[in-house]
Design an enzyme around this catalytic site. Structure first.
Site, mmCIF file in Angstrom:
data_model
loop_
_atom_site.group_PDB
_atom_site.id
_atom_site.type_symbol
_atom_site.label_atom_id
_atom_site.label_comp_id
_atom_site.label_asym_id
_atom_site.label_seq_id
_atom_site.Cartn_x
_atom_site.Cartn_y
_atom_site.Cartn_z
ATOM 1 N N LYS A 1 -3.117 -8.742 -6.874
ATOM 2 C CA LYS A 1 -3.614 -9.577 -7.867
ATOM 3 C C LYS A 1 -4.507 -10.652 -7.335
ATOM 4 O O LYS A 1 -4.875 -10.583 -6.057
ATOM 5 C CB LYS A 1 -2.268 -10.731 -7.942
ATOM 6 C CG LYS A 1 -2.569 -11.466 -9.424
ATOM 7 C CD LYS A 1 -2.169 -10.626 -10.432
ATOM 8 C CE LYS A 1 -1.669 -11.376 -11.806
ATOM 9 N NZ LYS A 1 -0.960 -10.628 -12.408
ATOM 10 N N LYS B 1 -3.027 -2.283 -7.796
ATOM 11 C CA LYS B 1 -3.347 -2.619 -8.999
ATOM 12 C C LYS B 1 -2.753 -3.920 -9.491
ATOM 13 O O LYS B 1 -1.595 -4.486 -8.925
ATOM 14 C CB LYS B 1 -2.606 -1.662 -9.883
ATOM 15 C CG LYS B 1 -2.844 -1.723 -11.306
ATOM 16 C CD LYS B 1 -4.265 -0.833 -11.566
ATOM 17 C CE LYS B 1 -4.622 -1.047 -13.077
ATOM 18 N NZ LYS B 1 -5.417 -2.275 -13.262
ATOM 19 N N HIS C 1 0.734 -1.144 0.018
ATOM 20 C CA HIS C 1 0.012 -0.015 -0.080
ATOM 21 C C HIS C 1 0.811 1.192 -0.125
ATOM 22 O O HIS C 1 0.469 2.319 0.555
ATOM 23 C CB HIS C 1 -1.052 -0.158 1.186
ATOM 24 C CG HIS C 1 -1.742 -0.945 1.295
ATOM 25 N ND1 HIS C 1 -1.873 -2.128 2.120
ATOM 26 C CD2 HIS C 1 -2.940 -1.622 0.326
ATOM 27 C CE1 HIS C 1 -2.878 -2.915 2.093
ATOM 28 N NE2 HIS C 1 -3.611 -2.704 0.889
ATOM 29 N N HIS C 2 2.009 1.079 -0.464
ATOM 30 C CA HIS C 2 2.910 2.432 -0.416
ATOM 31 C C HIS C 2 2.564 3.448 -1.332
ATOM 32 O O HIS C 2 2.865 4.774 -1.396
ATOM 33 C CB HIS C 2 4.440 1.951 -0.374
ATOM 34 C CG HIS C 2 4.747 1.698 -2.017
ATOM 35 N ND1 HIS C 2 4.279 0.335 -2.609
ATOM 36 C CD2 HIS C 2 5.441 2.262 -2.982
ATOM 37 C CE1 HIS C 2 4.766 0.293 -3.674
ATOM 38 N NE2 HIS C 2 5.520 1.511 -4.043
HETATM 39 N N1 GLU Z 1 -2.458 -8.795 -15.375
HETATM 40 C C1 GLU Z 1 -1.390 -7.907 -15.927
HETATM 41 C C2 GLU Z 1 0.153 -8.249 -15.230
HETATM 42 O O1 GLU Z 1 0.289 -8.971 -14.942
HETATM 43 C C3 GLU Z 1 -1.883 -6.409 -16.015
HETATM 44 C C4 GLU Z 1 -2.034 -5.777 -14.617
HETATM 45 C C5 GLU Z 1 -2.967 -4.528 -14.669
HETATM 46 O O2 GLU Z 1 -3.043 -3.842 -15.858
HETATM 47 O O3 GLU Z 1 -3.144 -3.906 -13.820
HETATM 48 O O4 GLU Z 1 0.788 -7.208 -15.484
#
Ligand code: GLU
Length: 475
Positions: free
Chosen positions: A111, A75, A69-70
Site C-alpha cells: 500500500k 500489489k 513478498h511470498h
Molecule cells: N485499493 C484497492 C484495495 O484496497 C485496490 C488495490 C489494487 O487494485 O491493487 O483493494
C-alpha cells in the site's frame, strides 16, 4: 492500558489486524515464528520530498509499504489523504496480502500513501506530487511490473494512475511491459474495462451470494434473496457509489446514504441515480427532495435496516456505537471499518459481518486482470469474439433445422454474441467472488469457527503458508 493501546484507549490500526490474525492462528497448527513472519511488514519506505507549490517549497510526507513478498509483484493502492500515516499504510498493506490470497490473486500485499488533501490542491500540483512520488519509488526499486504495482485507493483514480505510468515509462523507456507497472489506468492508457466499478460490483456479488444461503438468512431472521432488503450505504466514493447502483438495480431498497456532510433517509427507498444527479448538481447529498436530512452522519449507521455497507474509511464502527447498530448484516466495503472491540460486540449480537479481506477484493481481482492484459498486450476477447460468434451461428442453424423452428432476431442476437472484454472481466469477477464466499463458509463450518472474519483469515493464512512451503522457505 496495554502497550498496544493509544491515548484514547483504542488499538492502533495495525494491532487491530494483528488481533484478527491471532484469533485465526488458533485454528492453524504451525510453528509460531512462521506465523510471526507472515504477520510482519517486510519493507516500509517512508519518504519526504520537496515540491514547489506556487512560490513556496512544500515538504511532502509519503509511504510505500510492502507487507509480503511470498508472491511477486506486490500489489495495492495509493491513497491521498491528510490522515495518511505509517501505521495506517502498514495495516492496509497487510490487508492486501490477506485479500489477494483469499481470491487467488498471485500477489503480495502493498500500500502507498501521500499525506495531502487532494480537495485543496490544484490538479497541476497533484500531478507534480504524483510524478515526484513515482520517481522516488523508481529510485528505490519500489515500483515495476514484477516488483510492486500500485492502483487507485481513497483520494486517487485513473488520472493519477496515468501520471504514474507516464513517469515510469519516461524513466524506463523501452520497457515493453511498462504498462503493467500500475493498474486502474484509463482504457486508452492500457486500463481494462470494468476496473472502475469492480470493487463496488464485488461487494454486490458477495452480499448477493450470502443472501442466497437459506441457513445464513434464517439465522438473522431474514428471507432468502436480495430483493426488498433494506440497505444503508456509508460513503459515496468510487466503491459506495457503484455498490449503491448495483444494489438498487437488483431490487434492494436503499433506505439511507451517508456522506461526510450528513445523510439522507427515506424508508420507502431512495432513487439512487436521482440522488447522484442531485449530488452532482449541488455538491452535496443533503436536501434531496425525496428524503429527510440527517445532520449527524454517524447516526445513519444506527438506523433500522437489514444490511449496512460502510464504504468509506476505517474504524467507523467502534466500541461506542456498536451496541446501537441495528443492521443484521454488515458488509465491509471499506478497509477496516470495524474495530476489534466493536467486532466482539456485534458478534455477540449475532450480526453477520462479511469481512473486508474478502468483500472488497473485487478491485484487486480486476487489477489482476488488467495486469495480465498489459503483459499479454492484447484486449480480452479480441482473439475469440468473432470465432465464438461464428461457432454459435453454426450451432443455431443446426438447432433450427432439427427443431424446424426459426428463432427470433432478438433471441438470435442474445445467443450469437461473442464475449467482449467487459463480459469476460465481469464474469471472472463474479466467479471469483462466489468461489471466495463458499471457501470461507466451508472453512467456517468445518472448523466450527464463530464468524466469517476469522474463517477468512484462516483460509488466507493457510494459502500463504502453502506458498511459503512450496518456495522452500518454511521447512
Ligand atoms: N485499493 C484497492 C484495495 O484496497 C485496490 C488495490 C489494487 O487494485 O491493487 O483493494
Amino acid at each position: 492500558m496495554s502497550k498496544n493501546q493509544n491515548k484514547t484507549g483504542s488499538y492502533s490500526f495495525f494491532n487491530c489486524i494483528e488481533k484478527n490474525f491471532d484469533k485465526a492462528a488458533r485454528f492453524i497448527s504451525i510453528e509460531k515464528g512462521l506465523l510471526e513472519q507472515i504477520k510482519a511488514c517486510n519493507s516500509v519506505y517512508r519518504m519526504h520530498f520537496p515540491v514547489k507549490i506556487g512560490k513556496e517549497v512544500k515538504v511532502i510526507e509519503a509511504y510505500r509499504v510492502q507487507h509480503s513478498h511470498h508472491k511477486l509483484p506486490c500489489k495495492g493502492g495509493i491513497r491521498y489523504s491528510m490522515k495518511v500515516n505509517q501505521d495506517e499504510i502498514m495495516t492496509l498493506a497487510a490487508l492486501m496480502t490477506y485479500k489477494c490470497a483469499i481470491v487467488d490473486v498471485p500477489f503480495g500485499g502493498a500500500k502507498g500513501g501521500i499525506k495531502i488533501d487532494p480537495q485543496t490542491i490544484s490538479s497541476e500540483n497533484i500531478e507534480k506530487i504524483t510524478r515526484r512520488y513515482t520517481s522516488e519509488l523508481i529510485k528505490k526499486n519500489f515500483i515495476g511490473p514484477g516488483i510492486d504495482v500500485p492502483a487507485p485507493d481513497y483520494g486517487t483514480g485513473e488520472k493519477e494512475m496515468s501520471w504514474i505510468f507516464d513517469t515510469f515509462l519516461s524513466l524506463r523507456s523501452g520497457d515493453v511491459d511498462a504498462l503493467a507497472c500500475v493498474t486502474g489506468k484509463p482504457i486508452s492508457q492500457g486500463g481494462v474495462r470494468g476496473r472502475k466499478e469492480a470493487t463496488g460490483l464485488g461487494v454486490f456479488y458477495g452480499i448477493r451470494e450470502l443472501c442466497h444461503v437459506k441457513e445464513e438468512m434464517y439465522s438473522v431472521g431474514l428471507d432468502v434473496g436480495l430483493v426488498g432488503k433494506k440497505i444503508i450505504i456509508q460513503g459515496l466514493g468510487n466503491v459506495g457509489y457503484h455498490a449503491a447502483s448495483f444494489f438498487h438495480e437488483s431490487g434492494a431498497i436503499i433506505i439511507a446514504l451517508a456522506e461526510r456532510e450528513g445523510a439522507i433517509y427515506n424508508k420507502k427507498g431512495l432513487n439512487v441515480s436521482k440522488v447522484f444527479l442531485h449530488l452532482k448538481n449541488n455538491g452535496s447529498i443533503l436536501n434531496f427532495p425525496e428524503a429527510k436530512n440527517i445532520e449527524n452522519t454517524e447516526k445513519a449507521l444506527e438506523l433500522e435496516c437489514d444490511i449496512l455497507i460502510p464504504a468509506a474509511l476505517e474504524n467507523v464502527i467502534h466500541k461506542n456505537n456498536a451496541n446501537r447498530i441495528k443492521a443484521k448484516i454488515i458488509g465491509e466495503a471499506a478497509n477496516g471499518p470495524i474495530t476489534p472491540e466493536a467486532d466482539e460486540i456485534l458478534d455477540k449480537k449475532g450480526v453477520i459481518i462479511v469481512p473486508d479481506i474478502y468483500l472488497n477484493a473485487g478491485g484487486v481481482t480486476v487489477s489482476y486482470f488488467e495486469w495480465l492484459k498489459n503483459l499479454s498486450h492484447v484486449r480480452y476477447g479480441r482473439m475469440e469474439k468473432k470465432f465464438r460468434e461464428n461457432v454459435n451461428a453454426e450451432f443455431l442453424k443446426v438447432i433450427e433445422t432439427i427443431c424446424k423452428k426459426k428463432i427470433s432476431i432478438e433471441e438470435k442476437k442474445m445467443i450469437l454474441r461473442g464475449p467482449r472484454e467487459i463480459d469476460l472481466v465481469r464474469s471472472g469477477l463474479e466467479d471469483t467472488m462466489i468461489n471466495g464466499f463458499h471457501k470461507i463458509r466451508d472453512i467456517k463450518k468445518s472448523l466450527k469457527i464463530e464468524n466469517m472474519r476469522t474463517a477468512a483469515f484462516v483460509l488466507s493464512i493457510n494459502k500463504i503458508i502453502d506458498s511459503y512451503e512450496k518456495l522452500g522457505i518454511f521447512p
